[in-house]
Design a protein around this motif. Structure first.
Motif, PDB file in Angstrom:
ATOM      1  N   ASP A  76      18.188 -39.153  40.657  1.00  0.00           N
ATOM      2  CA  ASP A  76      19.490 -38.111  40.217  1.00  0.00           C
ATOM      3  C   ASP A  76      20.687 -38.805  40.960  1.00  0.00           C
ATOM      4  OD1 ASP A  76      16.988 -36.316  39.537  1.00  0.00           O
ATOM      5  OD2 ASP A  76      16.524 -36.400  41.916  1.00  0.00           O
ATOM      6  N   GLN A  77      20.626 -40.020  41.510  1.00  0.00           N
ATOM      7  CA  GLN A  77      21.733 -40.739  41.968  1.00  0.00           C
ATOM      8  C   GLN A  77      22.235 -41.567  40.986  1.00  0.00           C
ATOM      9  OE1 GLN A  77      20.965 -44.462  44.177  1.00  0.00           O
ATOM     10  NE2 GLN A  77      23.030 -44.976  45.135  1.00  0.00           N
ATOM     11  N   CYS A  78      21.927 -42.423  39.771  1.00  0.00           N
ATOM     12  CA  CYS A  78      22.329 -42.573  38.872  1.00  0.00           C
ATOM     13  C   CYS A  78      22.735 -41.747  38.667  1.00  0.00           C
ATOM     14  CB  CYS A  78      21.752 -43.968  38.879  1.00  0.00           C
ATOM     15  SG  CYS A  78      20.893 -45.119  40.188  1.00  0.00           S
ATOM     16  N   ILE A  79      22.570 -40.463  37.049  1.00  0.00           N
ATOM     17  CA  ILE A  79      22.229 -40.445  36.278  1.00  0.00           C
ATOM     18  C   ILE A  79      23.832 -40.052  36.151  1.00  0.00           C
ATOM     19  CG2 ILE A  79      22.138 -39.249  34.473  1.00  0.00           C
ATOM     20  CD1 ILE A  79      20.699 -41.330  34.341  1.00  0.00           C
ATOM     21  N   PRO A  80      24.504 -39.331  37.220  1.00  0.00           N
ATOM     22  CA  PRO A  80      25.908 -39.050  37.215  1.00  0.00           C
ATOM     23  C   PRO A  80      27.203 -39.184  37.024  1.00  0.00           C
ATOM     24  CG  PRO A  80      24.817 -36.865  38.630  1.00  0.00           C
ATOM     25  CD  PRO A  80      23.544 -38.951  38.566  1.00  0.00           C
ATOM     26  N   PRO A  81      26.867 -40.556  37.631  1.00  0.00           N
ATOM     27  CA  PRO A  81      28.201 -41.809  37.909  1.00  0.00           C
ATOM     28  C   PRO A  81      27.989 -41.868  36.280  1.00  0.00           C
ATOM     29  CG  PRO A  81      26.500 -42.455  38.956  1.00  0.00           C
ATOM     30  CD  PRO A  81      25.916 -41.245  39.166  1.00  0.00           C
ATOM     31  N   ILE A  82      26.352 -42.004  35.576  1.00  0.00           N
ATOM     32  CA  ILE A  82      26.110 -42.694  34.818  1.00  0.00           C
ATOM     33  C   ILE A  82      26.679 -42.334  33.439  1.00  0.00           C
ATOM     34  CG2 ILE A  82      24.938 -43.278  32.831  1.00  0.00           C
ATOM     35  CD1 ILE A  82      22.848 -44.772  34.699  1.00  0.00           C
ATOM     36  N   LYS A  83      26.739 -40.685  32.870  1.00  0.00           N
ATOM     37  CA  LYS A  83      27.433 -40.110  32.455  1.00  0.00           C
ATOM     38  C   LYS A  83      28.822 -40.238  32.612  1.00  0.00           C
ATOM     39  CE  LYS A  83      23.646 -36.477  32.392  1.00  0.00           C
ATOM     40  NZ  LYS A  83      23.355 -34.744  32.451  1.00  0.00           N
ATOM     41  N   VAL A  84      29.341 -39.505  33.688  1.00  0.00           N
ATOM     42  CA  VAL A  84      30.734 -40.327  33.861  1.00  0.00           C
ATOM     43  C   VAL A  84      31.336 -41.434  33.255  1.00  0.00           C
ATOM     44  CG1 VAL A  84      32.951 -40.072  35.247  1.00  0.00           C
ATOM     45  CG2 VAL A  84      31.152 -39.034  36.008  1.00  0.00           C
ATOM     46  N   ALA A  85      30.919 -42.753  33.616  1.00  0.00           N
ATOM     47  CA  ALA A  85      31.082 -43.865  32.131  1.00  0.00           C
ATOM     48  C   ALA A  85      31.008 -43.579  30.930  1.00  0.00           C
ATOM     49  CB  ALA A  85      30.184 -44.704  33.171  1.00  0.00           C
TER      50      ALA A  85
END
Length: 351
Positions: A289-298
């Motif tokens: 939950d913490q990691c997937i949002p910034p990964i999608k942005v990148a």
């Protein structure tokens, strides 16, 4: 060469970049990255797994009993890993109109334990923030070199001397005039067994160039010195003794100049954190939950990136809901999971 030195030299010839609609002017102060925060502890069940591998990955600790005269060399030898500069933003002048358009440049460098160096500098147009998906590439420089450490700098306490011996390199300059500006200068002073042309990537190998053709009075002296593979001399010093960032001087192509220049504290190279934990099975309820949002942005922002450019892009695009370094390390398994699941191979970086 040290990534900031390559970026400085590249910016020094930026005024020569002439496009059908753009001409680069001096950098301004848009969108600079902040200095990364200190590494914080990891979360959940992953904490001990990642931390133990992280410590093994960076087991080179400082021995307090090392004689003072050896410290400079030790400090220099700690320059291993991936280092990035802040995104350097500036304005490009639109030719014949007097207007401007956003431009930016980003440098990243990886140094391995064998002292082999890969440096990547990319210039973007139409964006202040070095985002590959929203820009055109104005120029691209990729340098392969070998780093050597020359001990403490006797003029600047705590600093150490470095020199880089360039090997193979590649250069591309896009949207250029082939009859005026940069391209004719390259063809005059560093043709290197070929001809430079706009939009054409050239790979230069040792022995291809005649270094004696590069004269200091030419407008392309710094760039041609890179092209022909002249040795680069730099003085550097760690920031705060943390071994997570170092600043340097501008550097030069002679040791007399390069090791006498004062350090420029605005020329900072930030070490990207590396946990070494790339096993996708560690992407689970603790960090998904913490990691997937910034990964999608990148993944969106860095589309069309290439090589080391991707590592710098992913790093700077992380929104840092906790802090960049925790996310970059803790989210490494999820980067690899996402890369496999959604076929985004450039996400598999040294994290």
């Amino acid at each position: 060469m040290a990534v900031n030195m390559a970026l400085c030299l590249a910016l020094s010839f930026a005024a020569c970049l002439l496009l059908p609609s753009y001409a680069v002017v001096l950098p301004s102060a848009h969108g600079m990255l902040k200095t990364p925060k200190d590494i914080h502890s990891h979360i959940g069940d992953l904490r001990q797994k990642i931390l133990s591998q992280k410590m093994a990955h960076f087991a080179n600790t400082l021995d307090k009993n090392i004689p003072t005269e050896e410290l400079g060399k030790l400090y220099a030898q700690r320059i291993v890993g991936t280092f990035v500069t802040a995104c350097e933003s500036y304005d490009c002048l639109v030719v014949n109109t007097g207007g401007t358009i956003p431009c930016s440049a980003l440098g990243v460098e990886r140094i391995d334990s064998g002292q082999n160096v890969l440096t990547d500098v990319t210039f973007y147009v139409r964006d202040y923030n070095c985002r590959p998906n929203s820009t055109d590439v104005l120029a691209k420089i990729v340098l392969h070199s070998h780093i050597e450490f020359a001990g403490n700098n006797n003029k600047f306490p705590g600093a150490f001397n470095i020199y880089y011996e360039p090997r193979t390199s590649s250069f591309s300059f896009n949207y250029q005039s082939n009859t005026a500006g940069l391209i004719p200068g390259l063809n005059q002073y560093c043709p290197c067994k070929g001809r430079w042309a706009s939009g054409v990537n050239r790979t230069i190998n040792p022995g291809d160039c005649n270094a004696s053709m590069v004269t200091r009075d030419s407008d392309v002296y710094e760039l041609c010195s890179l092209v022909v593979g002249k040795t680069v001399y730099i003085t550097a010093q760690w920031v705060g003794g943390t071994f997570q960032a170092y600043y340097q001087n501008e550097g030069a192509f002679t040791s007399v100049e390069g090791w006498q220049q004062p350090l420029n504290r605005s020329l900072i190279n930030y070490r990207l954190p590396e946990s070494g934990v790339t096993n996708r099975t560690y992407c689970n309820f603790n960090n998904y939950d913490q990691c997937i949002p910034p990964i999608k942005v990148a993944a969106k922002a860095c589309t069309s990136c290439f090589g080391l450019e991707c590592e710098a892009c992913i790093w700077q695009e992380y929104p840092a809901s906790l802090n960049k370094e925790e996310e970059y390390s803790n989210c490494c398994p999820c980067l690899y999971w996402y890369a496999d699941e959604y076929n985004v191979p450039f996400l598999k970086v040294n994290c």
